[in-house]
Design a protein around this motif. Structure first.
Motif, PDB file in Angstrom:
ATOM      1  N   TYR A 195     -33.906  14.421  -3.095  1.00  0.00           N
ATOM      2  CA  TYR A 195     -34.095  14.703  -4.529  1.00  0.00           C
ATOM      3  C   TYR A 195     -35.596  13.863  -5.181  1.00  0.00           C
ATOM      4  N   THR A 196     -36.147  13.033  -4.296  1.00  0.00           N
ATOM      5  CA  THR A 196     -37.245  12.358  -4.793  1.00  0.00           C
ATOM      6  C   THR A 196     -38.461  12.615  -3.806  1.00  0.00           C
ATOM      7  N   ASP A 197     -38.343  13.573  -2.907  1.00  0.00           N
ATOM      8  CA  ASP A 197     -39.218  13.713  -1.788  1.00  0.00           C
ATOM      9  C   ASP A 197     -39.687  12.823  -0.999  1.00  0.00           C
ATOM     10  N   GLY A 198     -38.545  12.069  -0.501  1.00  0.00           N
ATOM     11  CA  GLY A 198     -38.881  10.767   0.264  1.00  0.00           C
ATOM     12  C   GLY A 198     -39.096   9.339  -0.424  1.00  0.00           C
ATOM     13  N   ILE A 199     -39.412   9.332  -1.721  1.00  0.00           N
ATOM     14  CA  ILE A 199     -39.493   8.193  -2.493  1.00  0.00           C
ATOM     15  C   ILE A 199     -38.498   7.223  -2.558  1.00  0.00           C
ATOM     16  N   ILE A 200     -38.389   6.144  -2.171  1.00  0.00           N
ATOM     17  CA  ILE A 200     -37.042   5.477  -2.379  1.00  0.00           C
ATOM     18  C   ILE A 200     -37.352   4.247  -2.872  1.00  0.00           C
ATOM     19  N   ASP A 201     -36.525   3.874  -3.916  1.00  0.00           N
ATOM     20  CA  ASP A 201     -36.727   2.509  -4.684  1.00  0.00           C
ATOM     21  C   ASP A 201     -35.398   1.538  -4.070  1.00  0.00           C
ATOM     22  N   GLU A 202     -36.058   0.731  -3.101  1.00  0.00           N
ATOM     23  CA  GLU A 202     -34.859   0.047  -2.362  1.00  0.00           C
ATOM     24  C   GLU A 202     -34.336  -0.946  -3.054  1.00  0.00           C
ATOM     25  N   ASP A 203     -34.937  -1.715  -4.283  1.00  0.00           N
ATOM     26  CA  ASP A 203     -34.293  -2.439  -5.133  1.00  0.00           C
ATOM     27  C   ASP A 203     -33.257  -1.958  -5.749  1.00  0.00           C
ATOM     28  N   ARG A 204     -33.480  -0.712  -6.302  1.00  0.00           N
ATOM     29  CA  ARG A 204     -32.494  -0.158  -6.967  1.00  0.00           C
ATOM     30  C   ARG A 204     -31.128   0.379  -6.339  1.00  0.00           C
ATOM     31  N   ILE A 205     -31.547   0.813  -5.104  1.00  0.00           N
ATOM     32  CA  ILE A 205     -30.657   0.970  -3.934  1.00  0.00           C
ATOM     33  C   ILE A 205     -29.731  -0.283  -3.868  1.00  0.00           C
ATOM     34  N   ALA A 206     -30.217  -1.214  -3.424  1.00  0.00           N
ATOM     35  CA  ALA A 206     -29.656  -2.421  -3.401  1.00  0.00           C
ATOM     36  C   ALA A 206     -28.798  -2.946  -4.414  1.00  0.00           C
ATOM     37  N   SER A 207     -29.245  -2.741  -5.696  1.00  0.00           N
ATOM     38  CA  SER A 207     -28.488  -3.029  -6.819  1.00  0.00           C
ATOM     39  C   SER A 207     -27.317  -2.068  -6.886  1.00  0.00           C
ATOM     40  N   GLU A 208     -27.401  -0.868  -6.930  1.00  0.00           N
ATOM     41  CA  GLU A 208     -26.348   0.041  -6.818  1.00  0.00           C
ATOM     42  C   GLU A 208     -25.405  -0.106  -5.814  1.00  0.00           C
ATOM     43  N   LEU A 209     -25.943  -0.659  -4.522  1.00  0.00           N
ATOM     44  CA  LEU A 209     -24.789  -0.848  -3.415  1.00  0.00           C
ATOM     45  C   LEU A 209     -24.001  -2.009  -3.758  1.00  0.00           C
ATOM     46  N   ALA A 210     -24.635  -3.181  -4.277  1.00  0.00           N
ATOM     47  CA  ALA A 210     -23.789  -4.384  -4.556  1.00  0.00           C
ATOM     48  C   ALA A 210     -22.815  -4.118  -5.648  1.00  0.00           C
ATOM     49  N   LEU A 211     -22.966  -3.241  -6.463  1.00  0.00           N
ATOM     50  CA  LEU A 211     -21.869  -2.822  -7.490  1.00  0.00           C
ATOM     51  C   LEU A 211     -20.978  -1.919  -6.884  1.00  0.00           C
ATOM     52  N   TYR A 212     -21.364  -0.925  -6.007  1.00  0.00           N
ATOM     53  CA  TYR A 212     -20.289  -0.317  -5.302  1.00  0.00           C
ATOM     54  C   TYR A 212     -19.133  -0.823  -4.259  1.00  0.00           C
ATOM     55  N   ALA A 213     -20.029  -1.990  -3.719  1.00  0.00           N
ATOM     56  CA  ALA A 213     -19.454  -2.661  -2.720  1.00  0.00           C
ATOM     57  C   ALA A 213     -18.443  -3.614  -3.290  1.00  0.00           C
ATOM     58  N   ASP A 214     -18.756  -4.189  -4.291  1.00  0.00           N
ATOM     59  CA  ASP A 214     -17.858  -4.859  -5.322  1.00  0.00           C
ATOM     60  C   ASP A 214     -16.464  -3.998  -5.672  1.00  0.00           C
ATOM     61  N   ARG A 215     -16.916  -2.917  -6.070  1.00  0.00           N
ATOM     62  CA  ARG A 215     -15.743  -1.974  -6.780  1.00  0.00           C
ATOM     63  C   ARG A 215     -14.855  -1.492  -5.383  1.00  0.00           C
ATOM     64  N   VAL A 216     -15.444  -1.284  -4.507  1.00  0.00           N
ATOM     65  CA  VAL A 216     -14.567  -0.797  -3.442  1.00  0.00           C
ATOM     66  C   VAL A 216     -13.987  -2.037  -2.448  1.00  0.00           C
ATOM     67  N   ASN A 217     -14.394  -3.080  -2.838  1.00  0.00           N
ATOM     68  CA  ASN A 217     -13.877  -4.029  -1.909  1.00  0.00           C
ATOM     69  C   ASN A 217     -12.337  -4.434  -1.901  1.00  0.00           C
ATOM     70  N   ILE A 218     -11.617  -4.586  -0.709  1.00  0.00           N
ATOM     71  CA  ILE A 218     -10.229  -4.453  -0.667  1.00  0.00           C
ATOM     72  C   ILE A 218      -9.861  -5.911   0.247  1.00  0.00           C
ATOM     73  N   THR A 219     -10.439  -6.592   0.226  1.00  0.00           N
ATOM     74  CA  THR A 219     -10.255  -7.961   0.873  1.00  0.00           C
ATOM     75  C   THR A 219      -8.977  -8.412   0.278  1.00  0.00           C
ATOM     76  N   GLU A 220      -8.947  -8.933  -0.877  1.00  0.00           N
ATOM     77  CA  GLU A 220      -7.941  -9.495  -1.548  1.00  0.00           C
ATOM     78  C   GLU A 220      -6.442  -8.726  -1.219  1.00  0.00           C
ATOM     79  N   GLU A 221      -6.577  -7.572  -1.509  1.00  0.00           N
ATOM     80  CA  GLU A 221      -5.466  -6.579  -1.244  1.00  0.00           C
ATOM     81  C   GLU A 221      -5.096  -6.749   0.167  1.00  0.00           C
ATOM     82  N   ILE A 222      -5.891  -6.649   0.962  1.00  0.00           N
ATOM     83  CA  ILE A 222      -5.464  -6.908   2.362  1.00  0.00           C
ATOM     84  C   ILE A 222      -4.814  -8.088   2.996  1.00  0.00           C
ATOM     85  N   VAL A 223      -5.483  -9.299   2.312  1.00  0.00           N
ATOM     86  CA  VAL A 223      -4.712 -10.721   2.096  1.00  0.00           C
ATOM     87  C   VAL A 223      -3.582 -10.803   1.749  1.00  0.00           C
ATOM     88  N   ARG A 224      -3.345 -10.200   0.614  1.00  0.00           N
ATOM     89  CA  ARG A 224      -1.840 -10.147  -0.024  1.00  0.00           C
ATOM     90  C   ARG A 224      -1.093  -9.432   0.971  1.00  0.00           C
TER      91      ARG A 224
END
Length: 291
Positions: A195-224
């Protein structure tokens, strides 16, 4: 670990008495008794209930007791000598006054006369009766306990196999969960690029990825999840009633499985959770049979 299902019996002969005890148990949420002891042993029902309770924490138990004396079951009658003599005097008087009446009378006819036979006053000391009866009850309880332990061992082996299955599944989930952020990152980059003709804001992606990774992290559930599996394994080795503890632990395992499925946002993980929940249901059905 004991099953709530079992059977035990014992026949004990002492003098001219025979005590026959039969015990049958099935699963029940609470402790429930059904005692059929007969008239002779009915005064002992409270003691019977207390003795059985010492070896049984919960479940429904049928207790059948048969008492015979001199080979006759439940016979506690005696004849009233005074009544018999009174009847004979009347019969003799009628015979002398009315000789034309048939004088024959059979034993069965005589015994059927009112008050000739009466219930014997049970003067037996309940303490003495209990002492004679107790070995029969203890013999039946011993056999019942052995049966319940034996079935408990069979169920324990089944539990161990199924807990092993769950351990394998949670390991699969853990492996898949490590790839969730990476998969999301690649898909996110592709969508942005489209949707952006190949122009990618890596910082924005990194920020979004960090939020998503935290949201889907199931490490605690696996430990329990694994901790609850370990607790389940330890509990089935205890030499005490564990049914309620196991049931509670299964609820906790199931709760973690549901959270893993909802947080991971992964079709593959959700499919494995379905297998886990099916296995938990099988374990739960078996736990209902454990004391």
């Amino acid at each position: 670990m004991k099953s709530m299902t079992g059977y035990g019996s014992c026949d004990l002969e002492t003098g001219d008495e025979v005590f026959s005890v039969e015990l049958k148990t099935i699963n029940h949420r609470y402790k429930d008794f059904n005692i059929r002891a007969g008239k002779k042993l009915s005064p002992l029902e409270d003691r019977i209930r207390k003795t059985v309770s010492e070896t049984m924490n919960r479940g429904h138990i049928d207790i059948f007791i048969k008492y015979t004396q001199n080979g006759v079951e439940g016979f506690h009658s005696e004849y009233d000598r005074d009544a018999a003599q009174a009847y004979m005097q009347i019969i003799d008087q009628i015979n002398s006054e009315y000789p034309q009446i048939d004088k024959k009378i059979t034993m069965s006819q005589f015994l059927s006369l009112p008050k000739i036979l009466k219930d014997k006053d049970d003067k037996d000391d309940n303490d003495a009766l209990w002492e004679r009866f107790l070995p029969a009850l203890e013999g039946a309880l011993k056999m019942l306990d052995q049966a319940r332990y034996a079935e408990g061992e069979i169920i324990k082996k089944d539990f161990i196999d199924r807990i092993g299955f769950l351990s394998e599944k949670i390991t699969q989930i853990e492996s898949l969960s490590n790839d969730i952020p990476k998969t999301y990152y690649e898909q996110l980059k592709k969508n942005i690029s489209d949707y952006t003709d190949g122009i990618i804001d890596e910082d924005r992606i990194a920020s979004e990825l960090a939020l998503y990774a935290d949201r889907v992290n199931i490490t605690e559930e696996i430990v329990r999840f694994r901790a609850h599996l370990g607790s389940f394994r330890k509990t089935i080795e205890l030499n005490e009633p564990v049914g309620r503890k196991l049931d509670f632990t299964l609820q906790e395992i199931n709760r973690e499985a549901n959270t893993i499925a909802s947080k991971s946002n992964s079709f593959e993980i959700s499919s494995i959770v379905v297998d886990i929940k099916a296995e938990l249901e099988k374990i739960r059905e078996q736990v209902q049979n454990i004391e």
